[in-house]
Design an enzyme around this catalytic site. Structure first.
Site, PDB file in Angstrom:
ATOM      1  N   HIS A 123       0.843  -1.202   0.000  1.00 49.42           N
ATOM      2  CA  HIS A 123       0.000   0.000   0.000  1.00 49.42           C
ATOM      3  C   HIS A 123       0.883   1.260   0.000  1.00 49.42           C
ATOM      4  O   HIS A 123       0.649   2.185  -0.778  1.00 49.42           O
ATOM      5  CB  HIS A 123      -0.922   0.011   1.216  1.00 49.42           C
ATOM      6  CG  HIS A 123      -1.685   1.295   1.347  1.00 49.42           C
ATOM      7  ND1 HIS A 123      -2.838   1.555   0.634  1.00 49.42           N
ATOM      8  CD2 HIS A 123      -1.428   2.413   2.067  1.00 49.42           C
ATOM      9  CE1 HIS A 123      -3.265   2.771   0.927  1.00 49.42           C
ATOM     10  NE2 HIS A 123      -2.429   3.318   1.790  1.00 49.42           N
ATOM     11  N   HIS A 128       1.329   4.696  -2.758  1.00 50.90           N
ATOM     12  CA  HIS A 128       1.541   6.132  -2.507  1.00 50.90           C
ATOM     13  C   HIS A 128       2.726   6.746  -3.240  1.00 50.90           C
ATOM     14  O   HIS A 128       2.619   7.862  -3.766  1.00 50.90           O
ATOM     15  CB  HIS A 128       1.815   6.363  -1.010  1.00 50.90           C
ATOM     16  CG  HIS A 128       0.597   6.420  -0.152  1.00 50.90           C
ATOM     17  ND1 HIS A 128      -0.164   7.554   0.003  1.00 50.90           N
ATOM     18  CD2 HIS A 128       0.011   5.480   0.624  1.00 50.90           C
ATOM     19  CE1 HIS A 128      -1.169   7.313   0.836  1.00 50.90           C
ATOM     20  NE2 HIS A 128      -1.091   6.057   1.225  1.00 50.90           N
ATOM     21  N   GLU A 169      -5.735   9.323  -0.625  1.00 51.84           N
ATOM     22  CA  GLU A 169      -6.099   7.904  -0.522  1.00 51.84           C
ATOM     23  C   GLU A 169      -7.064   7.451  -1.619  1.00 51.84           C
ATOM     24  O   GLU A 169      -6.935   6.347  -2.131  1.00 51.84           O
ATOM     25  CB  GLU A 169      -6.715   7.611   0.856  1.00 51.84           C
ATOM     26  CG  GLU A 169      -5.746   7.767   2.023  1.00 51.84           C
ATOM     27  CD  GLU A 169      -4.700   6.652   2.133  1.00 51.84           C
ATOM     28  OE1 GLU A 169      -4.855   5.596   1.482  1.00 51.84           O
ATOM     29  OE2 GLU A 169      -3.715   6.864   2.860  1.00 51.84           O
ATOM     30  N   SER A 188      -3.895   0.492  -4.866  1.00 45.57           N
ATOM     31  CA  SER A 188      -3.386  -0.735  -4.240  1.00 45.57           C
ATOM     32  C   SER A 188      -4.487  -1.744  -3.925  1.00 45.57           C
ATOM     33  O   SER A 188      -4.210  -2.784  -3.347  1.00 45.57           O
ATOM     34  CB  SER A 188      -2.598  -0.400  -2.964  1.00 45.57           C
ATOM     35  OG  SER A 188      -3.454   0.158  -1.984  1.00 45.57           O
TER      36      SER A 188
HETATM   37 FE   LIG Z   1      -2.516   5.234   2.572  1.00 47.67          FE
END
Ligand SMILES: [Fe+2]
Length: 250
Positions: A123, A128, A169, A188
């Protein structure tokens, strides 16, 4: 920026023990990437896909954070810094303000490919870090950390958390009249990404007012997300949110 300047985050800083990763863990990484990358090549933002190349992510091996950072830092000054796990808010904001992204080093097991309750290296890095190569997004994220680090009011922080949630996010961007994903939770998670791509989620044009009025839900697929027309929009929204927070009208 040296890690010695971090105080709240200092107890959480670790080294990445790269040699401790097993062949099975590298294989799980490869499977995770292989599950989502074909869809992302069609549906991810150009900024994400460019960043993926800039930081030199490999498809079949877990990333070495020092190598990722060595490629990222000359571009935007961001660093992917290993931490021991979930950070308390002051430590998290302090790191963002210093252009250091708190990055976990553990990897989910094969039994939980789709979901982990806490972020893991897939993730954090795959989701990111490619976006940190985009200059405007990079500036936005630093500013977000700086502003939040200076605020103690929990209600205000919760509101600013919504801005983070619906951009960093779960953000969407319109490119050539197509909606593309850039938020790490979409990148993700195959399920979250397809929820958007297959049209099960309403998509509204990004508005700071609506984002701030939309609570975060973590236990179900999203029913509403927000699309920006450029990353300048979230940078400007951050400035607006900051000035509202300073005037107690967020
Ligand atoms: Fe995150």
């Amino acid at each position: 920026m040296k890690t010695e300047t971090l105080t709240a985050a200092a107890p959480f800083l670790i080294e990445q023990d790269y040699s401790a990763y097993t062949d099975e863990q590298h294989a799980v990484w490869a499977e995770l990437v292989g599950r989502v990358l074909p869809e992302l090549e069609k549906h991810a933002s150009r900024a994400y896909l460019d960043g993926f190349e800039v930081i030199g992510l490999q498809r079949d091996r877990l990333p070495r954070l020092a190598q990722i950072s060595a490629r990222l830092e000359p571009r935007t000054g961001w660093n992917s810094t290993p931490v021991s796990g979930f950070l308390p808010a002051p430590a998290f904001f302090e790191m963002l303000a210093a252009r250091r992204f708190p990055t976990t080093t553990w990897l989910r097991s094969r039994e939980s490919l789709e979901y982990t309750p806490e972020p893991d290296i897939f993730h954090d890095v795959f989701g990111h870090v490619p976006m940190h190569a985009h200059k405007v997004f990079a500036d936005f994220l630093e500013r977000y950390g700086q502003v939040c680090a200076s605020i103690e009011d929990e209600t205000v922080l919760e509101k600013l958390g919504r801005l983070f949630w619906y951009t960093v996010e779960f953000g969407l961007i319109r490119e050539n009249n197509e909606v593309k994903v850039y938020g790490s939770g979409l990148i993700s998670s195959h399920g979250e990404c397809m929820n958007v791509i297959e049209g099960h989620c309403a998509i509204h044009d990004f508005s700071l007012d609506e984002v701030l009025a939309t609570p975060v839900k973590v236990d179900e697929l999203h029913k509403l997300l927000f699309v920006v027309s450029s990353f300048d929009q979230i940078y400007e929204a951050m400035h607006e949110a900051e000035s509202r927070a300073r005037q107690n009208r967020l």
